[in-house]
Design a protein around this motif. Structure first.
Motif, mmCIF file in Angstrom:
data_model
loop_
_atom_site.group_PDB
_atom_site.id
_atom_site.type_symbol
_atom_site.label_atom_id
_atom_site.label_comp_id
_atom_site.label_asym_id
_atom_site.label_seq_id
_atom_site.Cartn_x
_atom_site.Cartn_y
_atom_site.Cartn_z
ATOM 1 N N PHE A 151 0.824 -1.201 0.000
ATOM 2 C CA PHE A 151 0.000 0.000 0.000
ATOM 3 C C PHE A 151 0.860 1.254 0.000
ATOM 4 O O PHE A 151 1.924 1.286 0.609
ATOM 5 C CB PHE A 151 -0.883 0.061 1.258
ATOM 6 N N SER A 152 0.352 2.293 -0.641
ATOM 7 C CA SER A 152 0.954 3.603 -0.424
ATOM 8 C C SER A 152 0.479 4.108 0.937
ATOM 9 O O SER A 152 -0.485 3.592 1.504
ATOM 10 C CB SER A 152 0.533 4.579 -1.525
ATOM 11 N N GLN A 153 1.131 5.121 1.438
ATOM 12 C CA GLN A 153 0.831 5.550 2.801
ATOM 13 C C GLN A 153 -0.532 6.219 2.931
ATOM 14 O O GLN A 153 -1.067 6.339 4.033
ATOM 15 C CB GLN A 153 1.919 6.506 3.295
ATOM 16 N N PHE A 154 -1.133 6.622 1.802
ATOM 17 C CA PHE A 154 -2.397 7.355 1.882
ATOM 18 C C PHE A 154 -3.622 6.475 1.632
ATOM 19 O O PHE A 154 -4.742 6.891 1.899
ATOM 20 C CB PHE A 154 -2.401 8.511 0.874
ATOM 21 N N LEU A 155 -3.425 5.287 1.094
ATOM 22 C CA LEU A 155 -4.574 4.446 0.765
ATOM 23 C C LEU A 155 -5.186 3.860 2.027
ATOM 24 O O LEU A 155 -4.516 3.180 2.802
ATOM 25 C CB LEU A 155 -4.152 3.315 -0.176
ATOM 26 N N GLU A 156 -6.447 4.125 2.201
ATOM 27 C CA GLU A 156 -7.178 3.561 3.335
ATOM 28 C C GLU A 156 -8.384 2.803 2.798
ATOM 29 O O GLU A 156 -9.243 3.368 2.126
ATOM 30 C CB GLU A 156 -7.636 4.669 4.284
ATOM 31 N N LEU A 157 -8.419 1.513 3.083
ATOM 32 C CA LEU A 157 -9.561 0.709 2.668
ATOM 33 C C LEU A 157 -10.714 0.945 3.639
ATOM 34 O O LEU A 157 -10.538 0.900 4.859
ATOM 35 C CB LEU A 157 -9.188 -0.772 2.635
ATOM 36 N N LYS A 158 -11.877 1.184 3.087
ATOM 37 C CA LYS A 158 -13.036 1.490 3.922
ATOM 38 C C LYS A 158 -13.541 0.234 4.631
ATOM 39 O O LYS A 158 -13.388 -0.885 4.117
ATOM 40 C CB LYS A 158 -14.140 2.098 3.057
ATOM 41 N N PRO A 159 -14.171 0.396 5.789
ATOM 42 C CA PRO A 159 -14.672 -0.769 6.542
ATOM 43 C C PRO A 159 -15.590 -1.667 5.725
ATOM 44 O O PRO A 159 -15.604 -2.888 5.917
ATOM 45 C CB PRO A 159 -15.422 -0.118 7.713
ATOM 46 N N GLU A 160 -16.339 -1.085 4.783
ATOM 47 C CA GLU A 160 -17.270 -1.907 4.003
ATOM 48 C C GLU A 160 -16.530 -2.943 3.157
ATOM 49 O O GLU A 160 -17.099 -3.980 2.807
ATOM 50 C CB GLU A 160 -18.138 -1.019 3.111
ATOM 51 N N ILE A 161 -15.263 -2.668 2.822
ATOM 52 C CA ILE A 161 -14.465 -3.654 2.081
ATOM 53 C C ILE A 161 -14.334 -4.934 2.900
ATOM 54 O O ILE A 161 -14.507 -6.052 2.391
ATOM 55 C CB ILE A 161 -13.064 -3.100 1.753
ATOM 56 N N PHE A 162 -14.059 -4.776 4.167
ATOM 57 C CA PHE A 162 -13.836 -5.939 5.021
ATOM 58 C C PHE A 162 -15.144 -6.670 5.323
ATOM 59 O O PHE A 162 -15.165 -7.895 5.438
ATOM 60 C CB PHE A 162 -13.119 -5.502 6.300
ATOM 61 N N TYR A 163 -16.251 -5.908 5.422
ATOM 62 C CA TYR A 163 -17.551 -6.558 5.578
ATOM 63 C C TYR A 163 -17.876 -7.388 4.330
ATOM 64 O O TYR A 163 -18.387 -8.514 4.425
ATOM 65 C CB TYR A 163 -18.657 -5.512 5.795
ATOM 66 N N THR A 164 -17.562 -6.818 3.169
ATOM 67 C CA THR A 164 -17.827 -7.523 1.915
ATOM 68 C C THR A 164 -16.978 -8.785 1.808
ATOM 69 O O THR A 164 -17.440 -9.817 1.304
ATOM 70 C CB THR A 164 -17.542 -6.594 0.712
#
Length: 501
Positions: A151-164
């Motif tokens: 990952f680059s330092q700015f990329l943040e995966l949203k919580p909905e990704i993990f729910y999915t």
């Protein structure tokens, strides 16, 4: 039979054929219009690893057609606010479903280029679209075979990704290859959650690569990685680049759980750690590749492998390694350094203990009678690569005699000879004039004088086995020389016939 293949009645056979074209984009596009079956197979291959290809990022917008209606509406409004009118027309295929290989860093790069081409703003749009695509891939029914996390330092995966991910475990279910690149401290939480999802979803990983091991990472990273290693049924390849690490927090020790399946280990830039003793318990280990690691590590391990690849400053323990591997050793690649002083001991050990070598590659070796004797002793040798250091202390006439002896002693099993570097170039014609090995492929540095080209032609006429000559300076070949020589043998860029260990 041919007609059945043409009309698509043998899809498995055709899929195997088309898979061999996976790096030839234009060929796959040419196959797609043949018929419906070919189209479906070609498109699936074209879209299994789209982010690693050189194609322009315009294809990203095709994914948007598979978004849900609400997501389309929001994205369309989002783009229109920025002056972009993007139509999400229906597509013939659900392209997201074909994804097999996902490298998150390359996904970022492609989305960044698409955003720049679309004249959008930068970070906000990029990370919003990456999250949209990630969620789409998961929900589409895609099943990854290879995942490269970085990952680059700015990329943040949203919580909905993990729910999915929790609801679509098939996305990670069939992963066979897991690669971990450099991580930013800002993304440790993302990585930990993804690791936990992986550990819950897959037991089929056969390859784990850690391309940068930071011993100062958060403990949760190591715990999650250990859990993944222990969860796999048959891990076959483990690769680690250690940044001179000495502390591995139990990650290496966790490979004890894979001692019956592990076949290949690759270690780069690793300092000594007692954890490496675990490899002595891996009785099915066949291939070991070590580069720039501590000498103490080399001494620690009890090698008995068929393939050994070592690049190191200090190789004093190599003679003992050769003795342990003995007749099992078949493929050997060594990278030596200027300051290495024990060449004679190394060559003598190889000659004494390892007669069954079929592949030998040595970089930075001095041309010597001991080397000639070793090569002559390897009567099963099929592939030979030698990069010679320059020799200053031997008279030219003596060298010519040694080159003749070397050429005449090349084993009759030898099919491939890669003669690297420019030091040997003045003696290349002598090699061709006295070589009786039935070479099929030969690599030389350059072909820039008539004496060498004449000797090459005569060798081809005499031996009648040589099919290709690879040339490092292929682009600088003289047109007349090329035309003359290619009457007898095909000249090609050396990369096209290069054989690695």
């Amino acid at each position: 039979m041919a007609s059945k293949i043409h009309i698509g009645y043998m899809p498995e056979l055709m899929e195997n054929i088309l898979n061999n074209l996976n790096n030839e984009i234009s060929s796959l596009y040419s196959c797609a219009p043949v018929n419906r079956h070919w189209c479906k197979m070609a498109v699936a291959i074209l879209w299994q690893d789209p982010f690693s290809s050189d194609r322009r990022p315009l294809f990203i917008s095709k994914y948007f057609s598979s978004l849900g209606e609400d997501e389309k509406f929001i994205l369309k409004a989002y783009l229109e606010e920025r002056g972009i009118n993007e139509e999400f027309s229906n597509t013939l295929f659900d392209y997201a479903r074909f994804l097999k290989i996902l490298e998150i860093w390359r996904l970022e790069i492609k989305v960044r280029k698409w955003i720049i081409d679309s004249k959008l703003l930068y970070y906000t749009e990029m990370y919003h679209i990456i999250n949209l695509l990630f969620k789409l891939f998961i929900k589409s029914g895609a099943t990854l075979h290879k995942l490269i996390l970085g990952f680059s330092q700015f990329l943040e995966l949203k919580p909905e990704i993990f729910y999915t991910l929790e609801e679509n475990k098939q996305f990670f279910l069939r992963i066979q290859h897991l690669s971990l690149d450099i991580l930013s401290d800002d993304n440790i939480e993302n990585t930990i959650i993804l690791f936990k999802a992986l550990a819950k979803s897959t037991t089929k990983i056969s390859t784990i690569e850690i391309n940068y091991f930071d011993s100062d990472c958060e403990p949760q990273i190591f715990h999650a990685l250990i859990y993944i290693i222990k969860s796999q049924e048959q891990l076959r390849l483990f690769s680690l680049a250690g940044d001179d690490s000495t502390e591995f927090h139990g990650v290496i020790s966790a490979l004890e759980s894979q001692k019956n399946s592990l076949q290949e280990v690759i270690l780069r830039y690793c300092n000594f750690s007692a954890e490496f003793e675990v490899f002595n318990n891996c009785k099915n280990l066949e291939t070991l590749r070590i580069g720039y690691c501590a000498t103490k590590l080399l001494k620690l391990l009890d090698y008995k492998v068929s393939t050994l690849d070592v690049v190191n400053k200090h190789m004093q323990s190599m003679a003992l390694i050769f003795e342990k591997s003995g007749i099992l050793l078949q493929r050997l690649k060594l990278g030596l350094y200027d300051e290495f002083q024990d060449e004679m001991l190394l060559l003598e050990a190889l000659k004494s203990f390892c007669p069954n070598i079929t592949y030998l590659s040595i970089h930075r070796i001095r041309f010597s009678p001991q080397l000639v004797e070793l090569i002559g002793n390897l009567q099963k040798l099929q592939f030979l690569t030698l990069w010679f250091d320059e020799v200053y202390d031997i008279h030219e006439e003596v060298l010519k005699i040694q080159v003749i002896q070397f050429s005449e002693i090349l084993p009759l099993t030898l099919q491939y000879f890669n003669l690297g570097g420019i030091w040997f170039e003045p003696f290349t014609d002598i090699l061709f004039n006295h070589c009786n090995a039935p070479l099929k492929k030969m690599i030389i540095y350059r072909l820039n004088n008539k004496r060498i080209s004449k000797a090459l032609v005569e060798f081809c006429m005499r031996n009648k086995t040589l099919n290709y000559v690879g040339v490092h300076e292929y682009l600088n070949l003289d047109a007349n020389t090329k035309k003359e020589v290619e009457t007898y043998v095909e000249l090609v860029p050396y990369e096209s016939i290069f054989v690695d260990c």
